[in-house]
Design an enzyme around this catalytic site. Structure first.
Site, PDB file in Angstrom:
ATOM      1  N   GLU A 288      46.921  51.607  77.844  1.00 48.47           N
ATOM      2  CA  GLU A 288      47.677  51.466  79.101  1.00 48.47           C
ATOM      3  C   GLU A 288      47.511  52.646  80.056  1.00 48.47           C
ATOM      4  O   GLU A 288      48.483  53.120  80.634  1.00 48.47           O
ATOM      5  CB  GLU A 288      49.172  51.293  78.777  1.00 48.47           C
ATOM      6  CG  GLU A 288      49.481  50.087  77.928  1.00 48.47           C
ATOM      7  CD  GLU A 288      50.929  50.052  77.471  1.00 48.47           C
ATOM      8  OE1 GLU A 288      51.511  48.964  77.488  1.00 48.47           O
ATOM      9  OE2 GLU A 288      51.489  51.097  77.087  1.00 48.47           O
TER      10      GLU A 288
HETATM   11  C1  TNX Z   1      52.888  48.587  74.520  1.00 50.97           C
HETATM   12  S1  TNX Z   1      51.081  48.690  72.242  1.00 50.97           S
HETATM   13  C2  TNX Z   1      52.558  49.893  74.233  1.00 50.97           C
HETATM   14  C3  TNX Z   1      53.627  50.868  73.994  1.00 50.97           C
HETATM   15  C4  TNX Z   1      54.979  50.249  74.079  1.00 50.97           C
HETATM   16  C5  TNX Z   1      54.949  48.889  73.443  1.00 50.97           C
HETATM   17  C6  TNX Z   1      56.271  48.220  73.338  1.00 50.97           C
HETATM   18  C7  TNX Z   1      50.559  49.832  73.026  1.00 50.97           C
HETATM   19  C8  TNX Z   1      49.253  50.335  72.613  1.00 50.97           C
HETATM   20  N1  TNX Z   1      51.281  50.324  74.036  1.00 50.97           N
HETATM   21  O1  TNX Z   1      53.508  51.957  74.852  1.00 50.97           O
HETATM   22  O2  TNX Z   1      55.889  51.065  73.435  1.00 50.97           O
HETATM   23  O3  TNX Z   1      54.084  48.085  74.185  1.00 50.97           O
HETATM   24  O4  TNX Z   1      56.191  47.061  72.589  1.00 50.97           O
END
Ligand code: TNX
Length: 535
Positions: free
Chosen positions: A341
């Site tokens: 992300e």
């Molecule tokens: C996505 S999964 C994220 C996290 C969040 C999560 C909550 C991922 C690699 N990144 O930063 O905590 O969703 O479900």
């Protein structure tokens, strides 16, 4: 049988003969209940079980012996005795000559097991001896977990005037399907103490997990002491989601977790998430920041707003120090660089960054792991992608011949709510009730070839949970299901059969004081639950 093993068996048998002669005891005849080993509530289900339908009496006359020339096997024997004590209060001697022993548990090395796997083991349970054989202490340790699951939670006190825990007899040959059987705990959104992490390790160990990934840094806090950059924890370790005071592990704390995990044959995977998810680091050292804003400590739950400056040499000097210090206290082979992300990082910058960080990780002799987005960079086939959201990224990883850790959010995210009634959790990937978590095939998911799959890891992000009891609510019982998907062959997995075995975990979970979610899909075999149902 090799010479040390033969000597060991000879010694054990001789001890028994001498002791029984010395006391001229009649062999004891116990009228134990006929139990069927194939019907035991194992989770994960072993590869092969055959029953002889008698019982081994675990009681005050039991002793444990282990391979003499191996301290590792000796330690496994001591751990078994400790666990027997937790359930029974019995003080079982380990490698001691005691005159009263009548039933013996031997833990030995064997290079000729039917299953060739370093975590494989065989248990031969007879009426007065249990022989646990394994190619390595790690295999013996997994076998100990199986044995623990065969000890009844309540003793039988009707056979003699002292309590006996009858263990069903027969043979178990077993080995795991996947080599990487993991869970992840996000200690950044909320901080969890060393003791809380140890309790999580204890629970995962019982179900044969062998990896715990710690998500050590995020926008909301930096949780691991880095001696060359002290402000990371001084400035950025004091907040978490909401108003609680955060916290961090000193390097000594982290070493304590690593050592505790190692004692449980579990590898710790440290994660420093970058180039996104780095607000906390940039508050401590603003030169790291790549989005031009002056960052403030952050206690919310948004993602995707922070980034490192990927074009500054000083940023890579910082990362080199962080990777060096953490790698030096991490015996396991992996370093997780996050990489998820990074919405505030330009695509080219992201690729440039991941390529550079991979080289730093390799310089410190670690294998790089990253969330599935890292497969968009020019990473090596030796690096590992953790599939959480994008099948396209998983495909890219396969094309690069990378190994993949399976964590698809829709199936394996422990922080998704179970259902409408869930007290904690999120639902961006949907609800994940106990059956959805179990009924899927990691070995045939989104077309990812089996040869690329290392195993499942179940991540637990902690935006909505702030202590271990709330973690337990999300993790249990779903984490138990992933244990079976990771260990047991597809032909040994069946929801209807699993459901019953899961319901029978309640006495163990309650003895361990686990705040599990009493899913209405499961008939929990517990007094407490019966009361809940009546109400
Ligand atoms: C996505 S999964 C994220 C996290 C969040 C999560 C909550 C991922 C690699 N990144 O930063 O905590 O969703 O479900």
């Amino acid at each position: 049988m090799n010479i040390p093993q033969f000597r060991f068996l000879l010694l054990a048998v001789a001890t028994l003969v001498i002791l029984s002669c010395q006391q001229e005891k009649e062999p004891r005849v116990l009228n134990l209940p006929k139990t069927d080993l194939t019907q035991a509530d194992f989770i994960p289900k072993p590869v092969q079980v055959t029953a002889t339908k008698t019982a081994f009496p675990l009681d005050k006359y039991t002793a444990v012996y282990t391979l003499k020339d191996s301290t590792e096997f000796g330690e496994v024997g001591k751990l078994l005795a400790e666990k027997i004590k937790e359930i029974s209060r019995l003080d079982i001697p380990v490698n001691e000559d005691t005159p009263d022993q009548e039933s013996v548990i031997y833990i030995k090395r064997s290079d000729s097991l039917p299953m060739k796997n370093k975590e494989g083991y065989q248990l031969k349970i007879g009426k007065d001896s249990i022989i646990l054989s394994a190619a390595s202490a790690a295999g013996a340790f997994r076998g100990v977990q199986t044995l623990r699951q065969l000890i009844p939670e309540k003793a039988n006190d009707t056979i003699t005037e002292y309590p006996i825990w009858p263990i069903p007899t027969g043979t178990i040959s077993d080995a795991p399907l996947f080599a990487y059987r993991g869970a992840m705990l996000d200690v950044a959104r909320h901080f969890f103490t060393v003791d809380e992490v140890k309790k999580y390790i204890d629970l995962l160990t019982y179900y044969k997990y062998n990896t715990l990934h710690l998500h050590l840094t995020d926008d909301q806090g930096w949780r691991i002491e880095i001696k060359s950059w002290p402000k990371l924890t001084e400035v950025a370790g004091v907040t978490e989601v909401g108003d609680a005071p955060g916290g961090f592990y000193t390097q000594e704390d982290y070493k304590e977790i690593v050592a505790y995990a190692a004692k449980n044959y579990m590898t710790i995977v440290p994660e420093v998430d970058m180039p996104g998810h780095t607000n906390a680091a940039s508050v401590a050292y603003p030169f790291l920041n790549g989005n031009g804003k002056t960052p403030q400590l952050y206690k919310g739950t948004k993602v995707g707003f922070s980034t490192f400056d990927t074009r500054k040499d000083s940023v890579y000097k910082f990362i080199d120090d962080v990777v060096r210090e953490i790698s030096a206290i991490t015996p396991g082979p992996y370093f997780h660089m996050g990489g998820d992300e990074s919405h505030a990082t330009k695509k080219d910058d992201y690729i440039y960054f991941v390529n550079k960080v991979e080289k730093i990780v390799q310089k410190y002799d670690k294998t790089m792991v990253g969330w599935d987005e890292v497969a968009t960079a020019d990473v090596d086939s030796t690096s590992i992608a953790q599939f959480w959201a994008s099948a396209e990224n998983a495909e890219r990883a396969v094309a690069k011949n990378m190994k993949i850790i399976m964590s698809p959010a829709k199936k394996a995210y422990l922080d998704m709510k179970y259902d409408l009634k869930s007290e904690y959790g999120l639902n961006w990937a949907g609800y994940v009730p106990v059956d959805t978590a179990y009924i899927w095939k990691p070995e045939a998911y989104e077309g990812i070839p089996l040869k690329n799959i290392l195993g499942i890891e179940a991540p637990l992000w902690s935006e909505t949970v702030s202590d271990i009891s709330e973690v337990e609510y999300l993790a249990f019982p779903r984490a138990i299901g992933y244990a079976e998907l990771n260990w047991s062959k597809p032909e040994n997995r069946d929801w209807k059969n699993y459901k019953v075995r899961l319901g029978n975990q309640a006495p163990f979970l309650e003895r361990m004081k686990v705040n599990y979610y009493p899913s209405p899909l499961i008939e929990w075999k517990t007094e407490k639950d019966k009361k809940i149902k009546k109400d």
